[in-house]
Design a protein around this motif. Structure first.
Motif, PDB file in Angstrom:
ATOM      1  N   THR A   1     -22.373 -39.167   0.087  1.00  0.00           N
ATOM      2  CA  THR A   1     -22.759 -39.701   1.129  1.00  0.00           C
ATOM      3  C   THR A   1     -23.954 -40.808   1.230  1.00  0.00           C
TER       4      THR A   1
ATOM      5  N   ASN B   1     -21.864 -43.792  -0.698  1.00  0.00           N
ATOM      6  CA  ASN B   1     -21.033 -44.668   0.084  1.00  0.00           C
ATOM      7  C   ASN B   1     -21.884 -45.495   0.971  1.00  0.00           C
ATOM      8  N   ARG B   2     -22.808 -44.777   1.695  1.00  0.00           N
ATOM      9  CA  ARG B   2     -23.953 -45.475   2.563  1.00  0.00           C
ATOM     10  C   ARG B   2     -24.320 -46.818   2.026  1.00  0.00           C
TER      11      ARG B   2
ATOM     12  N   GLN C   1     -21.054 -49.442   0.734  1.00  0.00           N
ATOM     13  CA  GLN C   1     -19.848 -49.858   1.625  1.00  0.00           C
ATOM     14  C   GLN C   1     -19.969 -51.436   1.979  1.00  0.00           C
TER      15      GLN C   1
ATOM     16  N   ASN D   1     -19.520 -54.484   4.105  1.00  0.00           N
ATOM     17  CA  ASN D   1     -19.696 -54.830   5.529  1.00  0.00           C
ATOM     18  C   ASN D   1     -19.114 -56.149   5.614  1.00  0.00           C
TER      19      ASN D   1
ATOM     20  N   PRO E   1     -17.431 -58.833  11.676  1.00  0.00           N
ATOM     21  CA  PRO E   1     -16.125 -58.810  12.244  1.00  0.00           C
ATOM     22  C   PRO E   1     -16.270 -60.345  13.146  1.00  0.00           C
TER      23      PRO E   1
ATOM     24  N   PRO F   1     -26.214 -52.599   7.480  1.00  0.00           N
ATOM     25  CA  PRO F   1     -25.191 -53.698   8.061  1.00  0.00           C
ATOM     26  C   PRO F   1     -25.879 -54.479   9.465  1.00  0.00           C
ATOM     27  N   ASP F   2     -26.887 -54.367   9.894  1.00  0.00           N
ATOM     28  CA  ASP F   2     -27.212 -54.976  10.894  1.00  0.00           C
ATOM     29  C   ASP F   2     -28.264 -56.152  10.386  1.00  0.00           C
TER      30      ASP F   2
ATOM     31  N   CYS G   1     -19.641 -42.828   5.089  1.00  0.00           N
ATOM     32  CA  CYS G   1     -19.240 -44.372   5.343  1.00  0.00           C
ATOM     33  C   CYS G   1     -19.238 -44.560   6.792  1.00  0.00           C
ATOM     34  N   TRP G   2     -19.208 -45.986   6.954  1.00  0.00           N
ATOM     35  CA  TRP G   2     -19.382 -46.308   8.236  1.00  0.00           C
ATOM     36  C   TRP G   2     -17.835 -46.492   8.586  1.00  0.00           C
ATOM     37  N   MET G   3     -17.366 -46.441   9.839  1.00  0.00           N
ATOM     38  CA  MET G   3     -16.142 -46.990  10.389  1.00  0.00           C
ATOM     39  C   MET G   3     -16.582 -48.454  10.682  1.00  0.00           C
TER      40      MET G   3
ATOM     41  N   ARG H   1     -22.968 -40.129  17.958  1.00  0.00           N
ATOM     42  CA  ARG H   1     -22.911 -40.954  16.763  1.00  0.00           C
ATOM     43  C   ARG H   1     -21.997 -42.246  16.530  1.00  0.00           C
TER      44      ARG H   1
ATOM     45  N   PRO I   1     -25.462 -48.974  13.956  1.00  0.00           N
ATOM     46  CA  PRO I   1     -26.800 -48.698  13.653  1.00  0.00           C
ATOM     47  C   PRO I   1     -27.627 -49.337  14.603  1.00  0.00           C
ATOM     48  N   LEU I   2     -28.691 -48.848  15.156  1.00  0.00           N
ATOM     49  CA  LEU I   2     -29.638 -49.292  15.926  1.00  0.00           C
ATOM     50  C   LEU I   2     -30.864 -50.000  15.223  1.00  0.00           C
TER      51      LEU I   2
ATOM     52  N   SER J   1     -29.532 -43.645  10.147  1.00  0.00           N
ATOM     53  CA  SER J   1     -28.845 -43.232   9.287  1.00  0.00           C
ATOM     54  C   SER J   1     -27.624 -42.293   9.985  1.00  0.00           C
TER      55      SER J   1
ATOM     56  N   ALA K   1     -25.709 -43.352  12.715  1.00  0.00           N
ATOM     57  CA  ALA K   1     -24.557 -44.034  13.282  1.00  0.00           C
ATOM     58  C   ALA K   1     -23.378 -44.371  12.378  1.00  0.00           C
ATOM     59  N   ALA K   2     -22.319 -44.105  13.332  1.00  0.00           N
ATOM     60  CA  ALA K   2     -21.044 -43.959  12.449  1.00  0.00           C
ATOM     61  C   ALA K   2     -20.057 -45.208  12.361  1.00  0.00           C
TER      62      ALA K   2
ATOM     63  N   LEU L   1     -19.909 -49.828  12.304  1.00  0.00           N
ATOM     64  CA  LEU L   1     -20.663 -51.092  11.923  1.00  0.00           C
ATOM     65  C   LEU L   1     -20.827 -51.910  12.981  1.00  0.00           C
ATOM     66  N   THR L   2     -19.603 -51.834  14.040  1.00  0.00           N
ATOM     67  CA  THR L   2     -19.658 -53.033  15.181  1.00  0.00           C
ATOM     68  C   THR L   2     -18.952 -52.187  16.261  1.00  0.00           C
TER      69      THR L   2
ATOM     70  N   TYR M   1     -17.439 -53.121  19.934  1.00  0.00           N
ATOM     71  CA  TYR M   1     -16.855 -53.866  21.010  1.00  0.00           C
ATOM     72  C   TYR M   1     -16.477 -53.214  22.176  1.00  0.00           C
TER      73      TYR M   1
ATOM     74  N   VAL N   1     -24.810 -56.028  16.433  1.00  0.00           N
ATOM     75  CA  VAL N   1     -23.726 -55.132  16.274  1.00  0.00           C
ATOM     76  C   VAL N   1     -22.975 -54.389  17.566  1.00  0.00           C
TER      77      VAL N   1
END
Lengths: 315, 335
Positions: free
Chosen positions: A89, A92-93, A96, A98, A101, A111-112, B161-163, B191, B195-196, B201, B203-204, B206-207, B209, B232
């Protein structure tokens, strides 16, 4: 000191699922610590030579920690499943990729915040190389095994409960049970019992104790006014009724002076109970109730004596 | 190595036929062909259906009528009951679906697990970086996907991992949120969120819409309005009555046909950030063809009803307005 017996499962996992590997897994698990050491050495060198080292410090530290943990598990403690899961976990975090998009820019770690993953950093390049190597040979194979374990334990458990239990109930029972159980999430296991409410039952046979007509048995219509039914998954993981108990309301039949009431127990598909009512002459009567399939089962068993005994009860 | 793309479509209310995503997919294929002369592989399209669970409930219990019929002497009542079990009326389909999802714990859990299980096989590819997974949910599907992603994250199947991305069309995740997990409000927010902060940690995604057609009354109720970082979370609004002049602002294809939607979807699907750049998207929106002429008087009437509704409820529609809104939509034969 390494404990080979605890390290073995990880080695098996690594060897067993090479589907996602970009390069073949190492044949000898004993070479893994050396590989991790090489990664650590490369990472340290890249970080030392990185002009943007300050910006890459957080991902560098996280990656170093992950590699040290990996090395420790492989060399010292073995790779216990729970620890492996936690390590996967975290790794991966951290690793990963990013892809933004909106504009396609790539970043890792936060990611942000692309600021934590500066482009052109030699540290980041080293981390990506490590990620590709470790992800293909360790992280993904173990994660795949983790999924398999979970699938065999819980996949479609709610679907099976829905088919085997919920769809066997009348809508009012179903909404009642679901409403009373509103705190149960999909993360929880399905319940093992359900309330029965105003549930019509047919195919019941009442064996008359004191009959005025001389009839030994009559078909009756009944309703489970309120009851409790237990369920369990069978060998094929299908939910089936096991046992239950219900208060019964029975409709007036040919040999009755009024509607009746009773108690009924259930075991699998079989039902057995007692019904109380009044005969046309005003006398109270009690009857034994059996489900038709139970009667057939008893007769199939050739136990006519038992059927007769039930029919003669109360004489 | 080029990633294999998988676009999972999760359908909306009463729209669970196997081909429910075909019209929307064809729009994407056509648009991509018009811009690049390349075909989107049909294998990328993965429709995810859960409506069969609701259908089964409508026919349940399987032997129920057999048990009940002996109690009923009136042939008319028997016929009515038999009709009801096979009914396809709006009340017995769409409304029951919503009721089951919102108030029936077991149906909700079964649906959530079914959709989560449909996503699960694609997760190894996401972790290994070999799959570009794009999730597109419509209407009730947005609420379902919210719970499914929460489930995948909460029970560890995401393996940390993040979706990558979700696209929520006609987002009703707020109004149809469950009693245990709020769509985005603390203390039990789902979840299924981006990510806010850098320390979020749980958050599931990445972005995230979210899309809303301003003529669509459905997402108007109890609007999905999280206070998430704009980096995001992308909230898109547009105006479209429907395809070919037909008023159907809630339809999946109506959403996908909007340039603001298909450009984002194609950008994610193809990872082509030149053909589907932000600048091109703005250009595409500006060049969108004008609203076609009104084909029939009834379409004119529907537009008037909807315009009135939009004026009346606009941004302030609450759950309490839902019944009034629904009544107006049924009267307008929109539902």
């Amino acid at each position: 000191m390494r404990h080979p017996n605890r390290a073995v499962p990880a080695c098996i996992l690594i060897l067993a699922a090479p589907v996602w590997a970009q390069e073949p897994p190492l044949a000898d698990p004993n070479t893994w610590p050396a590989l991790v050491d090489t990664h650590i050495k490369d990472l340290n060198q890249a970080f030392a030579a990185d002009p943007k080292a300050d910006q890459a410090r957080v991902p560098y530290q996280k990656t170093l920690l992950h590699l040290q943990e990996l090395r420790e598990h492989l060399l010292v403690k073995g790779f216990a499943t729970t620890k492996a899961s936690a390590w996967i976990t975290g790794a991966n975090r951290t690793w990963q990729l990013n892809v933004n998009p909106e504009d396609g820019t790539e970043s890792i770690f936060a990611p942000d915040s692309t600021a934590l993953a500066p482009a052109g950093s030699s540290t980041i390049a080293a981390i990506r190389k490590i990620r590709d190597s470790v992800a293909s040979q360790i992280t993904v194979p173990i994660a795949l095994e983790t999924f398999k374990t979970r699938v065999s334990r819980s996949s479609d458990q709610w679907g099976r409960f829905y088919q085997g239990v919920v769809l066997q109930e009348y809508p009012w029972e179903s909404f009642l049970n679901a409403g009373l159980d509103w705190r149960r999430s999909a993360l929880d296991a399905p319940p093992d019992r359900q309330w029965r409410l105003l549930h019509p039952v047919s195919a019941l046979v009442a064996y008359q104790g004191r009959s005025t007509t001389g009839t030994a048995s009559t078909a009756i219509l009944a309703m489970e006014a309120l009851g409790l039914q237990w369920y369990a998954a069978d060998d094929k993981r299908a939910y089936k009724a096991t046992y239950g108990l219900s208060a019964l309301f029975t409709l007036k039949g040919p040999g009755d002076a009024s509607n009746g009431y009773g108690l009924m127990g259930t075991y699998r598909d079989f039902k057995v109970g007692v019904k109380w009512g009044k005969l046309p002459d005003g006398r109270a009567t009690s009857q034994v109730i059996l489900s038709l399939n139970l009667v057939q089962y008893l007769q199939l068993k050739g136990d006519q004596g038992l059927s007769s005994a039930i029919a003669n009860m109360g004489q | 190595m080029a990633k294999a793309c998988k676009v999972l479509f999760i359908h909306g209310i009463g729209d669970g036929k196997a081909d429910f995503a075909d019209a929307a997919w064809q729009i994407l294929v056509d648009q991509h062909w018009a811009k690049t002369k390349e075909k989107l592989p049909d294998s990328a399209k993965v429709p995810v259906c859960y409506n069969d669970l609701f259908e089964d409930f409508r026919k349940a219990p399987k032997d129920g009528l057999k048990e009940v019929l002996p109690f009923i002497k009136d042939a008319a009542v028997v016929a009515a009951l038999q009709d009801l079990q096979g009914s396809s009326s709006f009340v017995y389909t769409h409304l029951l679906d919503v009721l089951l999802w919102r108030f029936h714990t077991y149906a909700r859990n079964a649906v959530t697990e079914k959709v989560a299980s449909a996503i699960e096989p694609h997760l190894p590819g996401v972790i290994g970086g070999t799959t570009n997974l794009v999730l597109v949910a419509h209407s009730l599907g947005t609420a379902v996907l919210t719970d499914a992603i929460h489930l995948l994250a909460a029970d560890g199947r995401l393996a940390g991992c993040w979706m990558p991305v979700v696209h929520m069309l006609a987002n009703v995740a707020k109004v149809l949120e469950g009693p245990l997990t709020m769509a985005y409000r603390p203390p039990t927010q789902s979840r299924c969120r981006p990510p806010l902060s850098t320390t979020d940690s749980d958050a599931a995604l990445l972005t995230y819409y979210s899309y809303r057609n301003l003529y669509d009354p459905v997402p108007m109720v109890d609007r999905f309005k999280p206070d998430w970082p704009v980096a995001v979370y992308h909230d898109t609004t547009f105006q479209a009555w429907g395809r070919n002049g037909v008023v159907n602002p809630h339809d999946l294809a109506t959403y996908v046909q909007a340039p603001a939607v298909y450009m984002k979807l194609l950008r994610n699907i193809t990872q082509d950030f030149t053909t589907y750049s932000l600048a091109r998207e703005l250009q595409e929106i500006q060049n969108a063809p004008p609203v076609p002429a009104l084909p029939t008087p009834s379409e004119v009437q529907l537009r008037q009803v909807l315009t009135t509704l939009i004026t009346q409820y606009a941004e302030k529609a609450t759950s309490a307005d839902f019944v009034k809104l629904l009544k107006a939509l049924i009267l307008a034969k929109l539902l």
